[in-house]
Motif scaffolding. Structure first.
Motif, short mmCIF file in Angstrom:
data_model
loop_
_atom_site.label_atom_id
_atom_site.label_comp_id
_atom_site.label_asym_id
_atom_site.label_seq_id
_atom_site.Cartn_x
_atom_site.Cartn_y
_atom_site.Cartn_z
N THR A 31 46.48 -102.65 -38.70
CA THR A 31 47.54 -102.32 -37.74
C THR A 31 48.44 -101.24 -38.31
N HIS A 32 48.71 -101.30 -39.60
CA HIS A 32 49.56 -100.28 -40.23
C HIS A 32 48.94 -98.90 -40.10
N ASP A 33 47.64 -98.79 -40.44
CA ASP A 33 46.96 -97.50 -40.37
C ASP A 33 46.86 -96.99 -38.93
N GLY B 145 40.16 -98.74 -32.09
CA GLY B 145 40.75 -98.54 -33.42
C GLY B 145 40.58 -99.74 -34.32
N PHE B 146 40.86 -100.93 -33.78
CA PHE B 146 40.76 -102.14 -34.59
C PHE B 146 39.32 -102.63 -34.71
N GLY B 147 38.58 -102.60 -33.61
CA GLY B 147 37.22 -103.14 -33.60
C GLY B 147 36.17 -102.19 -34.12
N LEU B 148 36.17 -100.96 -33.63
CA LEU B 148 35.14 -99.99 -33.99
C LEU B 148 35.42 -99.36 -35.34
N VAL C 135 42.20 -100.13 -24.53
CA VAL C 135 40.94 -99.49 -24.92
C VAL C 135 41.09 -98.82 -26.28
N LEU C 136 42.16 -98.09 -26.46
CA LEU C 136 42.38 -97.38 -27.71
C LEU C 136 42.56 -98.35 -28.88
#
Length: 75
Positions: free
Chosen positions: A28-30, A20-23, A15-16
């Motif tokens: 990936t680094h950040d 983080g990636f979608g919303l 979920v997280l």
């Protein structure tokens, strides 16, 4: 084992990471460089940005009507 493993609770990584990636569209680094405090802040609702009440929404609709509501063509 640790207390979290003993309790049967599983951290919701999927979920997280999805948020983080979608919303937030984080790389990936950040994402993996963020601290837990930064992650919480990223998903917190900014102060003063609550949803409009129905009354406030109607006031805004009256103050700023759509052009089509006035019988005008929109560009």
């Amino acid at each position: 084992m640790n207390a979290a493993a003993d309790s049967g609770l599983v951290f919701p990584w999927a979920v997280l990471m999805g948020a983080g990636f979608g919303l937030l569209r984080l790389s990936t680094h950040d994402f993996w460089a963020m601290t837990p405090r930064e992650i919480c802040a990223a998903f917190a609702e900014p102060p003063g940005h609550a949803a409009f009440s129905r009354l406030r929404f109607e006031q805004l609709m009256q103050a700023f009507p759509d052009a089509s509501a006035l019988g005008k063509e929109q560009p």
